[in-house]
Scaffold this motif. Structure first.
Motif, PDB file in Angstrom:
ATOM      1  N   TYR A   7      17.835  45.941  60.739  1.00  0.00           N
ATOM      2  CA  TYR A   7      16.160  45.564  61.007  1.00  0.00           C
ATOM      3  C   TYR A   7      16.022  44.177  60.156  1.00  0.00           C
ATOM      4  CZ  TYR A   7      11.212  45.762  61.378  1.00  0.00           C
ATOM      5  OH  TYR A   7       9.925  45.673  61.487  1.00  0.00           O
ATOM      6  N   THR A  64      16.437  39.631  60.930  1.00  0.00           N
ATOM      7  CA  THR A  64      16.000  38.461  61.719  1.00  0.00           C
ATOM      8  C   THR A  64      15.728  38.937  62.909  1.00  0.00           C
ATOM      9  OG1 THR A  64      16.625  36.921  59.699  1.00  0.00           O
ATOM     10  CG2 THR A  64      16.241  36.241  61.956  1.00  0.00           C
ATOM     11  N   ILE A  65      16.944  39.300  63.449  1.00  0.00           N
ATOM     12  CA  ILE A  65      16.977  39.643  65.010  1.00  0.00           C
ATOM     13  C   ILE A  65      16.451  40.959  65.108  1.00  0.00           C
ATOM     14  CG2 ILE A  65      18.661  39.834  67.147  1.00  0.00           C
ATOM     15  CD1 ILE A  65      18.365  37.114  66.176  1.00  0.00           C
ATOM     16  N   LYS A 101      17.786  50.568  58.300  1.00  0.00           N
ATOM     17  CA  LYS A 101      18.049  49.389  57.346  1.00  0.00           C
ATOM     18  C   LYS A 101      18.669  49.893  56.331  1.00  0.00           C
ATOM     19  CE  LYS A 101      15.549  46.126  55.618  1.00  0.00           C
ATOM     20  NZ  LYS A 101      16.398  45.125  55.760  1.00  0.00           N
ATOM     21  N   THR A 102      19.303  48.690  55.355  1.00  0.00           N
ATOM     22  CA  THR A 102      20.124  49.164  54.163  1.00  0.00           C
ATOM     23  C   THR A 102      19.337  49.101  53.044  1.00  0.00           C
ATOM     24  OG1 THR A 102      20.852  46.861  54.510  1.00  0.00           O
ATOM     25  CG2 THR A 102      22.462  48.565  55.238  1.00  0.00           C
ATOM     26  N   ARG A 105      21.256  24.244  62.520  1.00  0.00           N
ATOM     27  CA  ARG A 105      20.367  24.439  61.286  1.00  0.00           C
ATOM     28  C   ARG A 105      21.276  25.179  60.224  1.00  0.00           C
ATOM     29  NH1 ARG A 105      22.053  29.072  61.212  1.00  0.00           N
ATOM     30  NH2 ARG A 105      21.167  31.058  61.975  1.00  0.00           N
ATOM     31  N   ASP A 118      18.608  30.304  58.133  1.00  0.00           N
ATOM     32  CA  ASP A 118      17.073  30.430  58.610  1.00  0.00           C
ATOM     33  C   ASP A 118      16.450  30.386  57.617  1.00  0.00           C
ATOM     34  OD1 ASP A 118      18.255  31.288  61.148  1.00  0.00           O
ATOM     35  OD2 ASP A 118      18.422  33.524  60.620  1.00  0.00           O
ATOM     36  N   GLN A 145      16.773  29.483  67.063  1.00  0.00           N
ATOM     37  CA  GLN A 145      18.045  30.397  66.749  1.00  0.00           C
ATOM     38  C   GLN A 145      17.390  31.884  66.479  1.00  0.00           C
ATOM     39  OE1 GLN A 145      16.770  28.263  64.222  1.00  0.00           O
ATOM     40  NE2 GLN A 145      16.632  29.121  62.576  1.00  0.00           N
TER      41      GLN A 145
HETATM   42  N1  LIG Z   1      19.610  34.683  62.695  1.00  0.00           N
HETATM   43  C1  LIG Z   1      20.210  34.080  63.846  1.00  0.00           C
HETATM   44  O1  LIG Z   1      19.895  32.850  63.780  1.00  0.00           O
HETATM   45  C2  LIG Z   1      20.785  34.682  64.898  1.00  0.00           C
HETATM   46  C3  LIG Z   1      20.795  34.257  66.075  1.00  0.00           C
HETATM   47  C4  LIG Z   1      21.439  34.790  67.336  1.00  0.00           C
HETATM   48  C5  LIG Z   1      22.114  36.083  66.840  1.00  0.00           C
HETATM   49  N2  LIG Z   1      22.355  36.394  65.619  1.00  0.00           N
HETATM   50  C6  LIG Z   1      23.285  37.466  65.329  1.00  0.00           C
HETATM   51  O2  LIG Z   1      22.562  38.665  65.022  1.00  0.00           O
HETATM   52  C7  LIG Z   1      23.202  39.384  64.310  1.00  0.00           C
HETATM   53  C8  LIG Z   1      22.188  39.850  63.104  1.00  0.00           C
HETATM   54  O3  LIG Z   1      21.833  38.638  62.430  1.00  0.00           O
HETATM   55  P1  LIG Z   1      20.449  38.618  61.571  1.00  0.00           P
HETATM   56  O4  LIG Z   1      20.489  37.046  61.580  1.00  0.00           O
HETATM   57  O5  LIG Z   1      19.375  39.402  62.119  1.00  0.00           O
HETATM   58  O6  LIG Z   1      20.814  38.970  60.253  1.00  0.00           O
HETATM   59  P2  LIG Z   1      19.956  39.431  59.086  1.00  0.00           P
HETATM   60  O7  LIG Z   1      20.836  39.601  57.906  1.00  0.00           O
HETATM   61  O8  LIG Z   1      18.688  38.817  59.074  1.00  0.00           O
HETATM   62  O9  LIG Z   1      19.642  41.181  59.589  1.00  0.00           O
HETATM   63  C9  LIG Z   1      20.556  41.932  59.304  1.00  0.00           C
HETATM   64  C10 LIG Z   1      20.200  43.436  58.793  1.00  0.00           C
HETATM   65  O10 LIG Z   1      20.969  44.260  59.062  1.00  0.00           O
HETATM   66  C11 LIG Z   1      20.977  45.262  57.563  1.00  0.00           C
HETATM   67  N3  LIG Z   1      22.177  45.640  57.628  1.00  0.00           N
HETATM   68  C12 LIG Z   1      23.212  45.238  56.863  1.00  0.00           C
HETATM   69  N4  LIG Z   1      24.118  46.009  56.862  1.00  0.00           N
HETATM   70  C13 LIG Z   1      23.910  47.126  57.612  1.00  0.00           C
HETATM   71  C14 LIG Z   1      24.533  48.209  58.000  1.00  0.00           C
HETATM   72  N5  LIG Z   1      25.765  48.706  57.827  1.00  0.00           N
HETATM   73  N6  LIG Z   1      23.949  49.143  59.130  1.00  0.00           N
HETATM   74  C15 LIG Z   1      22.639  48.908  59.244  1.00  0.00           C
HETATM   75  N7  LIG Z   1      21.956  47.611  58.941  1.00  0.00           N
HETATM   76  C16 LIG Z   1      22.585  46.814  58.141  1.00  0.00           C
HETATM   77  C17 LIG Z   1      20.360  44.379  56.824  1.00  0.00           C
HETATM   78  O11 LIG Z   1      19.611  45.059  55.724  1.00  0.00           O
HETATM   79  C18 LIG Z   1      19.373  43.423  57.459  1.00  0.00           C
HETATM   80  O12 LIG Z   1      18.132  44.088  57.598  1.00  0.00           O
HETATM   81  C19 LIG Z   1      24.317  38.850  63.590  1.00  0.00           C
HETATM   82  O13 LIG Z   1      25.412  39.182  64.873  1.00  0.00           O
HETATM   83  C20 LIG Z   1      24.086  37.449  64.070  1.00  0.00           C
HETATM   84  O14 LIG Z   1      25.342  36.667  64.279  1.00  0.00           O
HETATM   85  C21 LIG Z   1      21.740  35.879  64.428  1.00  0.00           C
END
Ligand SMILES: NC(=O)c1ccc[n+]([C@@H]2O[C@H](COP(=O)([O-])OP(=O)(O)OC[C@H]3O[C@@H](n4cnc5c(N)ncnc54)[C@H](O)[C@@H]3O)[C@@H](O)[C@H]2O)c1
Ligand SMILES: NC(=O)c1ccc[n+]([C@@H]2O[C@H](COP(=O)([O-])OP(=O)(O)OC[C@H]3O[C@@H](n4cnc5c(N)ncnc54)[C@H](O)[C@@H]3O)[C@@H](O)[C@H]2O)c1
Ligand SMILES: NC(=O)c1ccc[n+]([C@@H]2O[C@H](COP(=O)([O-])OP(=O)(O)OC[C@H]3O[C@@H](n4cnc5c(N)ncnc54)[C@H](O)[C@@H]3O)[C@@H](O)[C@H]2O)c1
Ligand SMILES: NC(=O)c1ccc[n+]([C@@H]2O[C@H](COP(=O)([O-])OP(=O)(O)OC[C@H]3O[C@@H](n4cnc5c(N)ncnc54)[C@H](O)[C@@H]3O)[C@@H](O)[C@H]2O)c1
Lengths: 337, 337, 337, 337
Positions: free
Chosen positions: B9, B11-12, B33-34, B168, B171, B301
């Motif tokens: 839980y 960004t995405i 969430k972690t 970018r 984020d 993004q």
């Molecule tokens: N941020 C972007 O711009 C973007 C865009 C498109 C796709 N993505 C992809 O989306 C995915 C997530 O990216 P994000 O930017 O949301 O990352 P993020 O770091 O914002 O969020 C990840 C979340 O996962 C949690 N987490 C970490 N380890 C975990 C585990 N073992 N089990 C459950 N939760 C866990 C973290 O606490 C965090 O809340 C990645 O594959 C990323 O490449 C990101």
């Protein structure tokens, strides 16, 4: 219902318009703008009657297919009070027009203090504005400092305030502003004009300020020292600041390290435009060394003055006292993050 | 109602949760969430049952006074489908757990294509996902490219795509990421991996991509060249792109010069988190030189993949066809800026 | 000739090497590095014997065609003194090796104070280092503060120093460091560790510091308040600071508004690497309010400690007194911009 | 000795002055400036006779204690050739003065092509300038593109060039320029004016360019596609580019990831002002896909035109042929990093 006109529908003006509309006792009678850009379009979509601020430009709105309700003169005539949120300097020029129409007016902090009869902060000097013709809602930085000073002064007495204001270079959409990669003493001569501006609210306060400009757009950050007249412990000061309605003390467990995460939090809780009207004070930073209080606070330059403008509308019209107005404003906006 | 779990839980994940909740046919059964930071707190406030992603950390949530509903295993067991939005690489590791529970799963674009049975874009290959166990919603950049390629390919045929992705650096809340003052070829070796990623959606497309990283946080910007098989004029292409449901062609009169003003516009119209799910294409930039089409598009993004995840939920469960799902998603979110 | 080894040939190490070479009484016996990048190549071009800091990596240098003179152990054995300029933390680990070889060693400010026998600033406590085994040249910020404190303390007496350090996020070539668009209280808890570090040089000084990190790479900027024990006027203080050999008081007519123009000036006058070894104090900012002195100074993080390292070499070996060493160093480098 | 005047002693002008002074066949007869800032002071320290560009401002120099040698008119009269490095637009205005004095003049790339008789690039069209009155040394970007195009055209033939120019927002000392946190399509309309500017050097070249502006100050970065008429392999192209005297192919082992490390390298090898006169092409990026060549190059906007100006002095006076001039310039400057 108080009929409020907003002249200058930009960063501050559009926020004030939405905040006014959210109040139980106010209505937006119209907003005035100079250019038919995306903000003008949004004003129309939101149902704000749009007035041309400059006659020569009426044509431009026509070309863009954006309908106008009239000219700014008509708008001012129709209003009980006008909030001027034009770029710095233009507000002062507009005062004559407001006086001619006998419409009470609020200016923003970009204007010199002497362009108005009085300077305004809801928490600190609400009553002084009642009955004046032109009041100035002080700038984002002065508002942020005033909200901090007021409870500390009341509770502990203040010997002296020394504040370094690390200011954002420009707002997020101001692409023409720098610096790109520098830290600028700004102004270079010390102490900066921010201290005297706080004195328009607290005339007797001893305060010296230093300003810098850095390549960031989200919020200002203040590095604060207050020499108190007494020596409360840090926990007491924290309690005091947590008890204020327009401060937000950031708790350690939230893991918020700067303005990016603060704005992210505001987005997540659904704040309109991710605005943060409150002073954001890092709880962990609140420290006492002898009678020296230290803390960091972040100030959302685009929105902390918005609730103050709403209160100033009631203050200048004598429609409410401070406590009642602040409570109404806070409730209508959803203050308290 | 489709019971959707969100594992990760951030960004995405938090955006997908809100988008799922907005759908008429879906419910958020819980989020995992972690860490107990501000996002965890907001999840609870929004009423999303919160599960611990890592057992060892349960205590941390207790310390922060944040209530948990269970562990991620229980969450996956309870769900019809799980959207994995963990950091890159972790999603692939989680697949085994999802398979054990027989819960269909969506991964994000940070995972390698071969971690999933299929890669997904709603506009281009919705049907291929139906009936698979694990699908991957392609990355923000690949999603943005796919939405552009699909109509051009259908309408005019494509000889070759050459795209420079000015990405970018991080984020807005990722304060640890740079660069502060540089333009980085990234990756340096060419063509970049983004082209082959687009080929997971359009296997036969000739596409070469080049990537760079710059000190900006708001959106990616793509500098696009498409050699078409025919020679429509620019106005025709513009009409075509305006007719797509997930592209936003920026009109000249809006005076939007970059991502700052785009996000400001999204804030002004009340988009949740100022998200822009659509490809943002500068109308003025759309140009034909011979059979070479050129244009600039900005890609948010953090959010362009959000509606795609929603559609992928329906696709993997075989609950809808592409057109119907896209329309439902769009209407529920308020697509079309 | 004093045989000086430099272990860690990065930002600080390479500058110290060139500064040592410029001295009439010193020679670079060799430099040690871990990786065969452009800096290694330049070391060889400059004729510095290059030693492998880590045995396992010798092969990498071979692959890159960069010739090695031996391993770090051999280098330390051959030296009269070693300047350790390894990344933070590694210097402390290396102390054992230096002690084994009985080679006096200088650490940098990234190490904890207790990793060394003494902390060093040429202007303030040169003599205390003589005869020790391991001395620590304090960090760029502490060096900058010490140079300011020393003359003020001597001339006027100091009640208390309060300093806000607006720090650059990373050095120009550190592309992995952020933030990109934020102002980070760093550390959040107050007062920051910088004050106690100054106390390693001035044990009795009352000093509270606050630190922030911003998206800039060129220099740190300090917002300074010094409560003096007497009340000189600003012009006197300016004269005092102008009379110091390692401060540069920026004159108003130069129209230098920040670090960008300072570095440009250093480039124009032909400084090696555009380094500015001096504290850069804006003349216009020097102000007295009662007994409160205020001023802004910019500190070139990459180079202000370089002359200090040179002096520390002489100090630890007992080869000179402070005044003589400082003069020799200054003259050899061309101090005084 | 050729007597060279430099009118406009800023970013470009001061570099040209030093480069001219370094030549065996040239002398700086004087430089003209409008304001007595740090650059004026440095000019005097370097022994360049300083002339007032604007009569009204003479007093300002007096106030700052900076001695003047006369006015710009006198300077132009005394010179064999004048290099105009005034801000964009002013150069064109100055042409009349140069013609009146019958002094051949070089303008910079900020001027429109038709302000001059011819546009100049040493590698590509040296001879066309000989005998003209006014030549324009093309801009930093056009110079960078021309140096790349020339050998490729000669060796392989070019079908078409498509280049995305990711441009720095401002030079390091230009603190007033943004954006702080954005990626700006600039200009938005396509193709950009940079392509036609390259056509002033290569009239028949098919070239489309796209420009963006980002928050970085060190160098521009070009994302390049060249459709060749033949299909050399990448290694051949790399060899060709390595054989050019004003390109620097960055080797993989140097671990240079962007402009920060490039400038650091230039500092380390002792380049004046850390200037990089050469196109910097990432070796690893040079790739052939069919007949499509791709590569990244970084261009140091402040200095790549400097050797070109030196050559243009000889060209306009008919004092040398291209090969001889380029070799003299290169040797005098120390070209080849
Ligand atoms: N941020 C972007 O711009 C973007 C865009 C498109 C796709 N993505 C992809 O989306 C995915 C997530 O990216 P994000 O930017 O949301 O990352 P993020 O770091 O914002 O969020 C990840 C979340 O996962 C949690 N987490 C970490 N380890 C975990 C585990 N073992 N089990 C459950 N939760 C866990 C973290 O606490 C965090 O809340 C990645 O594959 C990323 O490449 C990101
Ligand atoms: N942006 C901030 O951070 C901030 C914070 C606090 C106070 N202020 C103050 O608020 C005032 C407004 O600032 P802003 O940031 O909203 O500016 P802005 O530029 O965002 O908006 C100003 C608006 O006024 C319009 N305008 C220009 N000339 C006009 C005229 N003659 N008549 C009517 N409208 C006109 C413009 O079209 C624009 O919509 C200034 O005094 C400023 O100093 C700004
Ligand atoms: N960069 C600054 O602004 C600055 C300012 C003052 C003090 N310092 C301090 O100086 C020290 C060095 O910092 P820096 O910025 O020069 O770091 P750096 O990373 O630029 O350079 C460190 C060098 O040490 C080498 N190295 C790494 N591990 C090594 C090992 N085990 N043995 C030998 N060499 C090794 C690296 O290859 C690199 O060349 C740190 O203590 C730092 O805190 C840095
Ligand atoms: N800076 C770059 O990146 C760059 C690169 C290539 C070409 N150019 C071009 O070179 C030219 C100069 O640009 P710059 O970056 O050196 O500008 P600059 O602003 O750094 O320097 C211009 C100098 O001209 C002086 N000046 C201003 N008006 C004058 C006048 N009327 N007469 C004489 N001097 C006057 C200024 O005081 C200043 O010293 C422009 O055409 C520009 O487009 C600049």
């Amino acid at each position: 219902m108080i009929q409020v006109a907003i002249n200058g529908y930009g960063t501050i003006g559009k926020r004030v318009a939405d905040a006014v509309r959210a109040q139980p006792d106010m209505e937006v009678v119209g907003v005035a703008k100079t250019r038919p850009n995306f903000e003008a379009e949004t004003a129309v979509e939101k149902g704000y009657p749009l007035y041309a601020a400059i006659e020569d430009r009426i044509e431009l709105f026509d070309d863009a297919g954006i309908e106008l309700a009239g000219t700014v003169d008509e708008l001012v005539a129709a209003a009980d009070v006008v909030v001027d949120a034009c770029p710095s300097g233009i507000g002062a020029d507009n005062v004559e027009m407001y006086r001619e129409h006998d419409t009470p007016a609020l200016l923003q902090g970009g204007e010199d203090a002497d362009a108005a009869d009085v300077s305004f902060n809801a928490r600190a000097n609400f009553d002084e504005t009642t009955g004046t013709d032109v009041a100035r809602v002080v700038s984002c930085n002065t508002t942020g400092l005033s909200r901090l000073v007021a409870p500390l002064e009341e509770e502990y007495g203040i010997e002296k305030v020394r504040a370094t204001l690390v200011r954002r270079g420009g707002d997020p959409a101001q692409t023409g502003r720098g610096p790109i990669n520098d830290i600028l003493p700004n102004p270079v001569s010390l102490p900066s004009h921010h201290g005297p501006d706080v004195n328009t609210i607290f005339p007797d306060l001893a305060i010296d300020t230093l300003g810098l400009k850095v390549p960031a757009t989200l919020m200002h950050t203040h590095s604060i020292n207050v020499e108190l007249e007494s020596t409360p412990d840090a926990a007491e000061v924290r309690d005091l600041l947590e008890s204020q309605s327009r401060t937000f003390v950031i708790d350690e467990h939230m893991a918020i390290d700067g303005a990016g995460k603060l704005k992210e939090y505001a987005q997540d809780v659904g704040r309109p435009r991710a605005d943060i009207w409150e002073n954001c004070i890092w709880g962990e930073s609140i420290t006492m060394e002898g009678n020296d209080l230290y803390l960091f606070q972040a100030i959302h330059q685009e929105s902390d003055v918005v609730p103050e403008n709403v209160d100033a509308v009631r203050a200048i019209l004598g429609e409410s006292d401070a406590a009642e107005s602040i409570e109404t404003t806070n409730e209508a906006l959803g203050m308290g993050i």
